[in-house]
Design an enzyme around this catalytic site. Structure first.
Site, mmCIF file in Angstrom:
data_model
loop_
_atom_site.group_PDB
_atom_site.id
_atom_site.type_symbol
_atom_site.label_atom_id
_atom_site.label_comp_id
_atom_site.label_asym_id
_atom_site.label_seq_id
_atom_site.Cartn_x
_atom_site.Cartn_y
_atom_site.Cartn_z
ATOM 1 N N ASN A 29 0.856 -1.195 0.000
ATOM 2 C CA ASN A 29 0.000 0.000 0.000
ATOM 3 C C ASN A 29 0.889 1.241 0.000
ATOM 4 O OD1 ASN A 29 0.558 0.811 2.856
ATOM 5 N ND2 ASN A 29 -0.261 -1.240 3.191
ATOM 6 N N LYS A 43 -12.032 -3.780 17.760
ATOM 7 C CA LYS A 43 -10.642 -4.132 18.102
ATOM 8 C C LYS A 43 -10.298 -3.783 19.553
ATOM 9 C CE LYS A 43 -9.320 -3.605 13.256
ATOM 10 N NZ LYS A 43 -8.196 -3.767 12.340
ATOM 11 N N LYS A 82 9.706 -16.760 -10.192
ATOM 12 C CA LYS A 82 9.039 -15.602 -10.798
ATOM 13 C C LYS A 82 7.904 -16.076 -11.722
ATOM 14 C CE LYS A 82 9.871 -11.639 -13.715
ATOM 15 N NZ LYS A 82 10.716 -11.090 -14.763
#
Ligand code: PMT
Length: 408
Positions: A216, A348, A295
């Site tokens: 990200n 949480k 790969k």
């Protein structure tokens, strides 16, 4: 409106910079510049041998103040100059400090302007030794440093490396970032002294094959700002970082990780030993279920389907295990930020949720600024303005400090 100016701990502080005779004296010029850049009023005192290595003109130009030298060397021969310069000083910093000055300070000798001033100040004092490796290792130098430390002086330890004399070992002046960090910590309110804070930062990378990963946009800047701010406020800081490209803040203990699983392992292992966890990292929620050992070849394929599986939700796991620890979560959101942030806070079991609407300009991933809202389990909320990430970090620490669990 642009980000508000950062509140800098050095702003307006009077710092006496003592410069002694050693090859590292040239680094005092850069140090002086950095202190001034952060808003300090710098008054340089040079010893006689310090002036052999770097000219007073350099330091008076950089500090914007006349450089003070030995009492009877100055033209006006003011015998009270050491009292006048000591008056109102916030910090005495001697960098570089030679074995000679360390010995004199330890023995209480006051035979020049720097040593008389050192006796006249009532502010905190730091020495940054720099000398040859054998000189530094000598018992007398080590004993003198231990004596100074016992009397309240802060010692900024030299680094290991190749020294100007060609020898290799411990004795090189601490890096300027180490000296600046020590100065900031010395001048900061130590309201987290004795606390152990674990911070996570950066974006985890989940391998797809040996050369590719899913990740990200997190740069790690928010987490690193939190680690720096907590250390400067006296905490012992452990940084679990998935941000490989950033220089870690001085003083923190760093563990570099790559994947969510590695971060989970490290954080869960350290959790019993800390008082506060701040989870600023952007942890992958999913990872490739079967990373391929070679790969992946294009091989004429039109599509490639990758199956993802969930990672451990570290924060949720901490929420289940927590005893006395304070848990601070971040929620990076792109829609209905407060609503989603509040849901995550509950799910949480966190004590403070920092909601980050990453669609806002100047906020979220990669930026030097951030704009967040603090949510508390009792329904209170506090929206902060757009601020530099370091300032956001300080405000989050202020909020943590005010939590009843920490105040106990
Ligand atoms: O790094 P920067 O470029 O400075 O950017 C800062 C930031 C945008 C990354 C930061 O401010 C931020 O918002 N961090 C949280 C990012 C995130 O993962 O948010 P989330 O809503 O997906 O997760 C909620 C909380 O659960 C977070 O504290 C996260 O660390 C934690 N989590 C999430 C998934 C998972 N598997 N384990 C977790 O512990």
């Amino acid at each position: 409106m642009g980000p508000e100016k950062i509140v800098n701990v050095l702003q307006g502080k009077k710092i006496i910079l003592g410069v002694c005779g050693g090859i590292a004296a040239y680094k005092a010029a850069d140090l002086c510049r950095l202190l001034v850049k952060e808003g300090a009023r710098v008054h340089v005192i040079m010893t006689r041998s310090g002036r052999e290595f770097i000219t007073p003109l350099t330091l008076s130009t950089l500090s914007g103040n006349p450089v003070l030298t030995d009492t009877f060397d100055s033209e006006d021969r003011n015998p009270l100059v050491h009292i006048e310069v000591a008056e109102g000083a916030d910090l005495l910093l001697i960098a570089p400090a030679t074995a000679n000055i360390i010995g004199k300070l330890a023995a209480g000798i006051a035979d020049d302007l720097l040593t008389t001033t050192a006796l006249a100040v009532t502010c905190p004092a730091l020495v940054a030794p720099a000398m040859n490796v054998n000189m530094y290792a000598k018992a007398v130098v080590q004993e003198n440093l231990a004596l100074l430390q016992k009397r309240g002086w802060g010692i900024i330890e030299p680094e290991e490396g190749i020294l100007a004399c060609g020898a290799e070992g411990k004795g090189r002046l601490a890096s300027l970032s180490a000296i600046m960090a020590s100065v900031r910590r010395t001048l900061s309110v130590q309201d987290f002294a004795g606390r152990r804070i674990l911070v996570t930062a950066g974006g985890t990378r989940e391998p797809l094959d040996p050369v590719r990963f899913l990740s990200n946009r997190s740069s790690g800047k928010m987490g690193y700002a939190l680690a720096r701010a907590a250390w400067e406020r006296g905490a012992r800081v452990i940084l679990v970082s998935a941000a490989p490209g950033l220089e870690p803040p001085w003083g923190v203990e760093i563990y570099q990780v790559e994947t969510a699983a590695e971060m989970a392992e490290r954080v869960l292992e350290l959790f019993p030993y800390v008082d506060v966890v701040i989870k600023a990292a952007a942890v992958a929620d999913f990872r490739p279920a079967q990373p391929v050992p070679e790969k992946i070849k294009k091989g004429g394929r039109e599509f490639l389907t990758v199956t993802l599986e969930p990672t451990v939700d570290i924060l949720a796991e901490l929420g289940k295990r927590k005893e006395k620890q304070i848990l601070v979560g971040f929620a990076a959101e792109t829609d209905r930020a407060l609503e989603h942030g509040a849901q995550k806070m509950k799910a949480k079991n966190v004590d403070l949720m920092v909601v980050n609407d990453v669609t806002r300009e100047g906020a979220g991933f990669g930026t030097d600024t951030n704009q967040v809202t603090l949510l508390y389990p009792d329904g209170r909320r506090e929206e902060l303005p757009l601020l530099p990430k370091l300032e956001v970090a300080h405000q989050i620490l202020d909020a943590i400090k005010a939590l009843p669990a920490l105040a106990e």
